[in-house]
Design a protein around this motif. Structure first.
Motif, PDB file in Angstrom:
ATOM      1  N   LEU A  72       0.811  -1.216   0.000  1.00  0.00           N
ATOM      2  CA  LEU A  72       0.000   0.000   0.000  1.00  0.00           C
ATOM      3  C   LEU A  72       0.845   1.266   0.000  1.00  0.00           C
ATOM      4  CD1 LEU A  72      -2.917  -0.724   2.506  1.00  0.00           C
ATOM      5  CD2 LEU A  72      -2.966  -0.810   0.007  1.00  0.00           C
ATOM      6  N   ALA A  73       1.999   1.230   0.691  1.00  0.00           N
ATOM      7  CA  ALA A  73       2.838   2.425   0.812  1.00  0.00           C
ATOM      8  C   ALA A  73       4.215   1.989   1.305  1.00  0.00           C
ATOM      9  CB  ALA A  73       2.221   3.427   1.788  1.00  0.00           C
ATOM     10  N   SER A  74       5.206   2.879   1.117  1.00  0.00           N
ATOM     11  CA  SER A  74       6.552   2.563   1.593  1.00  0.00           C
ATOM     12  C   SER A  74       7.255   3.845   2.003  1.00  0.00           C
ATOM     13  CB  SER A  74       7.358   1.848   0.504  1.00  0.00           C
ATOM     14  OG  SER A  74       7.595   2.706  -0.601  1.00  0.00           O
TER      15      SER A  74
ATOM     16  N   LEU B 181      -6.030   2.984   5.398  1.00  0.00           N
ATOM     17  CA  LEU B 181      -4.798   2.901   6.178  1.00  0.00           C
ATOM     18  C   LEU B 181      -4.407   4.297   6.632  1.00  0.00           C
ATOM     19  CD1 LEU B 181      -2.022   1.618   7.104  1.00  0.00           C
ATOM     20  CD2 LEU B 181      -1.202   2.201   4.793  1.00  0.00           C
ATOM     21  N   SER B 182      -4.168   4.447   7.935  1.00  0.00           N
ATOM     22  CA  SER B 182      -3.575   5.666   8.486  1.00  0.00           C
ATOM     23  C   SER B 182      -2.128   5.336   8.827  1.00  0.00           C
ATOM     24  CB  SER B 182      -4.344   6.107   9.739  1.00  0.00           C
ATOM     25  OG  SER B 182      -3.632   7.117  10.440  1.00  0.00           O
ATOM     26  N   TRP B 183      -1.176   6.106   8.246  1.00  0.00           N
ATOM     27  CA  TRP B 183       0.239   5.787   8.446  1.00  0.00           C
ATOM     28  C   TRP B 183       1.053   7.079   8.428  1.00  0.00           C
ATOM     29  CZ3 TRP B 183       4.391   3.689   4.687  1.00  0.00           C
ATOM     30  CH2 TRP B 183       5.415   3.065   5.406  1.00  0.00           C
ATOM     31  N   ASN B 184       1.844   7.261   9.461  1.00  0.00           N
ATOM     32  CA  ASN B 184       2.691   8.441   9.568  1.00  0.00           C
ATOM     33  C   ASN B 184       4.148   8.041   9.381  1.00  0.00           C
ATOM     34  OD1 ASN B 184       3.136  11.239  10.063  1.00  0.00           O
ATOM     35  ND2 ASN B 184       3.810  10.762  12.132  1.00  0.00           N
TER      36      ASN B 184
ATOM     37  N   VAL C  89      -3.310   8.962   4.472  1.00  0.00           N
ATOM     38  CA  VAL C  89      -4.518   8.151   4.615  1.00  0.00           C
ATOM     39  C   VAL C  89      -4.803   7.561   3.243  1.00  0.00           C
ATOM     40  CG1 VAL C  89      -6.965   8.140   5.216  1.00  0.00           C
ATOM     41  CG2 VAL C  89      -5.377   9.600   6.481  1.00  0.00           C
ATOM     42  N   ILE C  90      -4.734   6.221   3.161  1.00  0.00           N
ATOM     43  CA  ILE C  90      -4.768   5.532   1.870  1.00  0.00           C
ATOM     44  C   ILE C  90      -5.865   4.482   1.897  1.00  0.00           C
ATOM     45  CG2 ILE C  90      -3.431   4.100   0.274  1.00  0.00           C
ATOM     46  CD1 ILE C  90      -0.903   5.290   1.704  1.00  0.00           C
TER      47      ILE C  90
ATOM     48  N   LEU D 234      -5.813   0.832  10.828  1.00  0.00           N
ATOM     49  CA  LEU D 234      -6.912   0.718   9.878  1.00  0.00           C
ATOM     50  C   LEU D 234      -8.156   1.380  10.457  1.00  0.00           C
ATOM     51  CD1 LEU D 234      -6.462  -2.955   8.600  1.00  0.00           C
ATOM     52  CD2 LEU D 234      -5.755  -0.825   7.473  1.00  0.00           C
ATOM     53  N   ILE D 235      -8.787   2.244   9.664  1.00  0.00           N
ATOM     54  CA  ILE D 235      -9.970   2.985  10.097  1.00  0.00           C
ATOM     55  C   ILE D 235     -11.030   2.900   8.997  1.00  0.00           C
ATOM     56  CG2 ILE D 235      -8.738   4.529  11.660  1.00  0.00           C
ATOM     57  CD1 ILE D 235      -8.600   6.598   9.469  1.00  0.00           C
TER      58      ILE D 235
END
Length: 397
Positions: free
Chosen positions: A360-362, A381-384, A392-393, A372-373
């Motif tokens: 999903l992201a890197s 996906l919430s990822w900082n 937010v993906i 996950l929300i």
């Protein structure tokens, strides 16, 4: 760098008996260095209208902001705590945020000066995030010991549940010269939307002391909590219990991981309207290693045969699970030596069969664990990350 950080956290959670045989470390100096690190962990949630709310830590304050376009743009952040404090927002800790019925609820762990100590804090907003109540300390034991790794849920009645790991029983045991493994699981509930909390209640003795707790609401509005437990023989597998005062603790995993320290690696749990429990966790037992997922259709009395997923060769870690019923999502971290990826897969039949894992992201630097929300039947996906910031993906495949 990731392995060095893991070892430091690993060593930080070793009990006195083990620490005496470990290389000498200035624990206070290490603790202060950890507190001084930039806060990577972010809390996020969508409300019923699809507005995204985000809780971030900066300069000793918790800031809450919102976005009407799923994170592309945010309004001016609002400060929660007027007085600065050390807020744990890295590794297994993140600020918790619930947006429900026009109100916002936030909980977090305040780190104290003594190494590995903290208090559980709570605040709320009843005016749509324009202002927040003065934060309160939820744990009624005020010793300078560990009250950390909180989880929070708010049901339709406005009851606020907060659970955490607590070392008051270890403290009492030491005063009388007795042994006590790990910490204990405690919780408190508010019946008036967070205005007041009832007395703290102990759920279980002998929890792993530095692995996050996880909480999800059952269909009747009573939460279910999952955590890593210290079983006989220093086996550190996972357990689950419903906070209804009647359920007994059930074992979630059977990996029989014998480890004399805390892995800093807690579980994830999700319950949808169909009442099925979905859980994901990590183990490094010799015969059962990696990430695991299982589901229960009888309120946690029994679970399916665990599915082993992710790739140990790329350090698959920190899984998150989210259920919408038959549609279930998993996301986790992998690290190939240079880049950290968030990998995800989904099931359309309640966890029986799964799609192929997809990235999903890197990022190439420090990052938060995946969260996950849900927004109106879609999972995100919430990822900082240090380099790219908070993203937010959409996770639907």
């Amino acid at each position: 760098m990731k392995k060095i950080l893991f070892l430091l956290l690993f060593a930080a959670c070793i009990g006195p008996a083990q620490a005496a045989t470990s290389p000498a470390h200035d624990m206070t100096q290490m603790w202060q260095a950890m507190l001084a690190k930039p806060a990577m962990a972010v809390g996020a949630a969508f409300d019923e209208d699809g507005r995204l709310w985000r809780a971030q830590v900066r300069d000793g304050h918790l800031w809450v902001s919102n976005s009407d376009d799923a994170g592309a743009n945010y309004g001016e952040p609002v400060r929660v705590n007027a007085e600065p404090e050390a807020i744990a927002a890295d590794g297994e800790n993140r600020p918790k945020l619930v947006a429900k019925g026009g109100a916002l609820y936030v909980s977090w762990t305040r780190s104290l000066d003594k190494p590995m100590t903290g208090d559980i804090r709570f605040s709320r907003s009843l005016d749509g995030g324009r202002s927040f109540s003065v934060p309160v300390t939820v744990n009624d034991n005020r010793e300078i010991i560990s009250h950390r790794f909180d989880a929070m849920a708010v049901n339709a009645k406005g009851q606020v549940y907060i659970a955490w790991l607590d070392k008051r029983d270890l403290s009492e045991a030491r005063k009388s010269g007795k042994e006590y493994a790990g910490a204990a699981l405690y919780y408190a509930v508010s019946d008036d939307g967070g205005k007041r909390f009832r007395r703290n209640v102990k759920v279980a003795n002998h929890t792993c002391e530095c692995c996050r707790t996880a909480m999800a609401l059952d269909t009747d509005g009573v939460p279910v909590v999952a955590w890593r437990h210290v079983y006989d023989g220093n086996i550190r597998d996972h357990a689950i219990v419903k906070l209804d005062g009647k359920a007994t603790m059930a074992r979630l995993g059977q990996e029989n991981w014998n480890v004399a320290a805390c892995p800093h690696h807690g579980p994830s749990i999700s319950i949808a309207k169909d009442g099925a429990y979905h859980a994901a966790w990590f183990s490094n037992a010799p015969e059962k290693r990696g990430l695991f997922y299982a589901y229960s259709t009888d309120q946690g009395k029994t679970f399916s045969t665990p599915l082993n997923f992710g790739k140990p060769a790329v350090q698959a870690a920190h899984p998150a699970v989210f259920s919408l019923g038959e549609r279930v999502h998993l996301a986790w971290k992998e690290f190939d030596g240079e880049h950290t990826r968030i990998v995800a897969m989904s099931s359309g039949d309640g966890g029986k069969n799964w799609s192929a894992p997809a990235s999903l992201a890197s990022t190439a630097d420090a990052s938060d664990s995946p969260l996950l929300i849900e927004r109106k039947g879609r999972v995100y996906l919430s990822w900082n990350t240090k380099n790219e910031g908070h993203r937010v993906i959409e996770a639907n495949q």
